[in-house]
Design an enzyme around this catalytic site. Structure first.
Site, PDB file in Angstrom:
ATOM      1  N   GLY A 169      -0.469   4.129   9.802  1.00  0.00           N
ATOM      2  CA  GLY A 169       0.213   4.516   8.577  1.00  0.00           C
ATOM      3  C   GLY A 169       0.916   5.848   8.712  1.00  0.00           C
ATOM      4  O   GLY A 169       0.871   6.512   9.754  1.00  0.00           O
ATOM      5  N   GLN A 170       1.558   6.264   7.628  1.00  0.00           N
ATOM      6  CA  GLN A 170       2.274   7.543   7.608  1.00  0.00           C
ATOM      7  C   GLN A 170       1.358   8.695   8.014  1.00  0.00           C
ATOM      8  O   GLN A 170       1.633   9.429   8.973  1.00  0.00           O
ATOM      9  CB  GLN A 170       2.837   7.801   6.208  1.00  0.00           C
ATOM     10  CG  GLN A 170       3.353   9.217   6.007  1.00  0.00           C
ATOM     11  CD  GLN A 170       3.703   9.519   4.564  1.00  0.00           C
ATOM     12  OE1 GLN A 170       4.864   9.575   4.235  1.00  0.00           O
ATOM     13  NE2 GLN A 170       2.700   9.730   3.707  1.00  0.00           N
ATOM     14  N   ASP A 198     -11.619  -3.466  11.251  1.00  0.00           N
ATOM     15  CA  ASP A 198     -11.202  -3.537   9.855  1.00  0.00           C
ATOM     16  C   ASP A 198     -12.300  -2.949   8.989  1.00  0.00           C
ATOM     17  O   ASP A 198     -13.491  -3.106   9.290  1.00  0.00           O
ATOM     18  CB  ASP A 198     -10.941  -4.995   9.462  1.00  0.00           C
ATOM     19  CG  ASP A 198     -10.158  -5.113   8.175  1.00  0.00           C
ATOM     20  OD1 ASP A 198     -10.767  -4.908   7.100  1.00  0.00           O
ATOM     21  OD2 ASP A 198      -8.952  -5.404   8.219  1.00  0.00           O
ATOM     22  N   LEU A 199     -11.907  -2.299   7.897  1.00  0.00           N
ATOM     23  CA  LEU A 199     -12.897  -1.702   6.999  1.00  0.00           C
ATOM     24  C   LEU A 199     -13.746  -2.743   6.279  1.00  0.00           C
ATOM     25  O   LEU A 199     -14.753  -2.395   5.665  1.00  0.00           O
ATOM     26  CB  LEU A 199     -12.203  -0.810   5.967  1.00  0.00           C
ATOM     27  CG  LEU A 199     -11.568   0.479   6.478  1.00  0.00           C
ATOM     28  CD1 LEU A 199     -11.091   1.325   5.298  1.00  0.00           C
ATOM     29  CD2 LEU A 199     -12.531   1.275   7.339  1.00  0.00           C
ATOM     30  N   ALA A 252      -6.700   2.170   3.850  1.00  0.00           N
ATOM     31  CA  ALA A 252      -6.897   1.694   2.481  1.00  0.00           C
ATOM     32  C   ALA A 252      -5.760   0.764   2.102  1.00  0.00           C
ATOM     33  O   ALA A 252      -4.703   0.765   2.747  1.00  0.00           O
ATOM     34  CB  ALA A 252      -6.944   2.861   1.484  1.00  0.00           C
ATOM     35  N   GLN A 253      -5.969  -0.022   1.051  1.00  0.00           N
ATOM     36  CA  GLN A 253      -4.837  -0.651   0.355  1.00  0.00           C
ATOM     37  C   GLN A 253      -4.361   0.447  -0.582  1.00  0.00           C
ATOM     38  O   GLN A 253      -4.988   0.730  -1.589  1.00  0.00           O
ATOM     39  CB  GLN A 253      -5.301  -1.896  -0.409  1.00  0.00           C
ATOM     40  CG  GLN A 253      -4.167  -2.745  -0.990  1.00  0.00           C
ATOM     41  CD  GLN A 253      -3.239  -2.024  -1.957  1.00  0.00           C
ATOM     42  OE1 GLN A 253      -2.135  -1.614  -1.566  1.00  0.00           O
ATOM     43  NE2 GLN A 253      -3.657  -1.829  -3.189  1.00  0.00           N
ATOM     44  N   SER A 254      -3.240   1.068  -0.265  1.00  0.00           N
ATOM     45  CA  SER A 254      -2.893   2.338  -0.916  1.00  0.00           C
ATOM     46  C   SER A 254      -1.733   2.252  -1.894  1.00  0.00           C
ATOM     47  O   SER A 254      -1.282   3.286  -2.389  1.00  0.00           O
ATOM     48  CB  SER A 254      -2.565   3.387   0.151  1.00  0.00           C
ATOM     49  OG  SER A 254      -1.493   2.946   0.972  1.00  0.00           O
ATOM     50  N   SER A 271      -7.607  10.829  -3.510  1.00  0.00           N
ATOM     51  CA  SER A 271      -6.257  10.749  -4.053  1.00  0.00           C
ATOM     52  C   SER A 271      -6.134  11.396  -5.426  1.00  0.00           C
ATOM     53  O   SER A 271      -7.073  11.353  -6.228  1.00  0.00           O
ATOM     54  CB  SER A 271      -5.844   9.273  -4.163  1.00  0.00           C
ATOM     55  OG  SER A 271      -4.656   9.102  -4.903  1.00  0.00           O
ATOM     56  N   GLU A 322      -4.574  10.120  -7.701  1.00  0.00           N
ATOM     57  CA  GLU A 322      -4.635   9.016  -8.659  1.00  0.00           C
ATOM     58  C   GLU A 322      -6.005   8.939  -9.336  1.00  0.00           C
ATOM     59  O   GLU A 322      -6.141   8.294 -10.372  1.00  0.00           O
ATOM     60  CB  GLU A 322      -4.319   7.693  -7.973  1.00  0.00           C
ATOM     61  CG  GLU A 322      -2.850   7.501  -7.626  1.00  0.00           C
ATOM     62  CD  GLU A 322      -1.968   7.245  -8.844  1.00  0.00           C
ATOM     63  OE1 GLU A 322      -2.484   6.731  -9.860  1.00  0.00           O
ATOM     64  OE2 GLU A 322      -0.768   7.560  -8.779  1.00  0.00           O
ATOM     65  N   TYR A 355      -6.676   0.958  -7.874  1.00  0.00           N
ATOM     66  CA  TYR A 355      -6.640   1.857  -6.722  1.00  0.00           C
ATOM     67  C   TYR A 355      -7.327   3.172  -7.051  1.00  0.00           C
ATOM     68  O   TYR A 355      -8.170   3.663  -6.290  1.00  0.00           O
ATOM     69  CB  TYR A 355      -5.189   2.109  -6.300  1.00  0.00           C
ATOM     70  CG  TYR A 355      -5.042   3.206  -5.272  1.00  0.00           C
ATOM     71  CD1 TYR A 355      -5.348   2.978  -3.928  1.00  0.00           C
ATOM     72  CD2 TYR A 355      -4.600   4.476  -5.634  1.00  0.00           C
ATOM     73  CE1 TYR A 355      -5.216   3.979  -2.986  1.00  0.00           C
ATOM     74  CE2 TYR A 355      -4.465   5.481  -4.699  1.00  0.00           C
ATOM     75  CZ  TYR A 355      -4.771   5.231  -3.375  1.00  0.00           C
ATOM     76  OH  TYR A 355      -4.653   6.237  -2.443  1.00  0.00           O
ATOM     77  N   HIS A 384       2.310  12.750  -1.089  1.00  0.00           N
ATOM     78  CA  HIS A 384       2.911  13.348   0.094  1.00  0.00           C
ATOM     79  C   HIS A 384       3.737  12.279   0.804  1.00  0.00           C
ATOM     80  O   HIS A 384       3.276  11.179   1.049  1.00  0.00           O
ATOM     81  CB  HIS A 384       1.854  13.963   1.010  1.00  0.00           C
ATOM     82  CG  HIS A 384       0.674  13.093   1.263  1.00  0.00           C
ATOM     83  ND1 HIS A 384      -0.255  12.782   0.295  1.00  0.00           N
ATOM     84  CD2 HIS A 384       0.269  12.447   2.388  1.00  0.00           C
ATOM     85  CE1 HIS A 384      -1.186  11.987   0.806  1.00  0.00           C
ATOM     86  NE2 HIS A 384      -0.882  11.770   2.066  1.00  0.00           N
TER      87      HIS A 384
END
Length: 344
Positions: free
Chosen positions: A12-13, A64-65, A88-90, A131, A133, A154, A184
């Site tokens: 991921g990023q 995998d988690l 994560a499913q982000s 997060s 969130e 989430y 970010h």
């Protein structure tokens, strides 16, 4: 001795920027990737070195988690000094469509990682990607002491991960920290996230390949920083003498409308000529404003964001314009250098 780190979500990023940072610091880096029928490692391909090369210092492992047994096996095999749980499913909007999957990976996946570290019985420092969130409906500015009020599956899953990380720290004496990162972004941001969706559209419209961008809520206020800077904060959290939880943010507030205006104007365009509303992009429950107070990170970690939203938007637009000129290439504003990679 060379430090060894394990990164979940390395493709991921954040994972790609963190891998670069750790390799620059001389770490041996291991990454967890999911098996897929297509290549999903584009963000770290520039780091690749054949694993048979003795200079290789980045190694990838399938896992995998959702598979706790595999996590236990990998932790015991790798014996990392540091674990960064970024997987994560982000996507917040997608979490409304896939709440159970989000809970399993973003929430329960964290306790599987913590339990794998505990069962391995090794001295490991653990970073949990929390997060902004989690704050949801609680008014800004939000700090480490702000109550959580998540407004999405989430956000709720991240609240679970936050508290279970604190619980393992207190129950088992683990060095486990939560990094509460506000939004970010970067040229490596996923293409369905709002900032990258905007900058890709700007590039396409500038090139005459697109005319209209469909958007949802333009009034949402966010604190957007540069992902390449935030991974330094993650690393600093695991270098502190004692484990603690930290907010990383710029402290500056901008609306989605502001981001549109900055991005389009950088390409000499008027956003109002190209943006249309589509209610399908609205969330069932909206988060009105997220603006972080990162004073604790400045005081205790010496970390401070330097790139704010206007510069970030322009940086991302430039990268997406360049990407259209070089199909199939990977364009990034950061000097990537020549680091190393391997495969498992």
């Amino acid at each position: 001795m060379t430090k060894r780190a394990l990164i979940t979500g390395i493709t991921g990023q954040d994972g790609s920027y963190l891998a670069e940072l750790l390799l620059r610091k001389g770490y041996e880096v291991h990454g967890l990737i999911r098996r897929a029928s297509t290549f999903n490692t584009v963000r770290i391909e520039h780091l690749y070195v054949d694993p048979h090369d003795p200079t290789a210092k980045l190694f990838l492992h399938y896992g995998d988690l959702s598979d706790g047994a595999r996590l236990v096996t990998l932790i015991a095999k790798i014996k990392p000094d540091e674990v960064y749980n970024l997987a994560a499913q982000s996507h917040v909007r997608v979490s409304f469509d896939e709440p159970e999957h989000t809970a399993d990976t973003t929430g329960v996946g964290s306790v599987r990682m913590l339990e794998a570290v505990r069962l391995a019985g090794i001295d490991t420092r653990y970073y949990q990607a929390s997060s902004s969130e989690m704050f949801g409906a609680t008014p800004p500015p939000q700090s480490e002491d702000t109550p959580f009020y998540p407004r999405s599956p989430y956000g709720a899953a991240k609240v679970y991960s936050y508290w279970v990380t604190k619980n393992y720290r207190e129950a088992y004496g683990m060095y486990a920290v939560n990094g509460i990162l506000f939004n970010h972004e970067s040229p490596r941001r996923g293409e369905t996230f709002v900032t990258r969706k905007i900058t890709r559209a700007v590039a396409a419209i500038s090139a005459g390949r697109q005319d209209t961008l469909y958007m949802g809520n333009l009034d949402a206020v966010r604190d957007w920083g540069y992902a390449a800077e935030y991974v330094e904060g993650m690393w600093r959290m695991l270098q502190a003498d004692e484990p603690d939880d930290f907010v990383l943010a710029t402290g500056a507030a901008y609306t989605v409308r502001d981001f549109l205006q900055i991005a389009f104007s950088h390409a000499g365009l008027n956003w109002e000529d190209h943006v249309e509303f589509d209610e399908r992009y609205l969330r069932p429950t909206e988060v009105d404003a997220l603006v972080g107070d990162a004073s604790k990170a400045r005081e205790k970690l010496g970390w401070k964001a330097t790139v704010e939203t206007p510069e970030l938007a322009r940086l991302m637009v430039e990268a997406d314009i360049e990407a259209l000129k070089h199909p199939g290439g990977w364009i990034d504003s950061v000097d990537l250098g020549s680091w190393v990679n391997g495969d498992d």
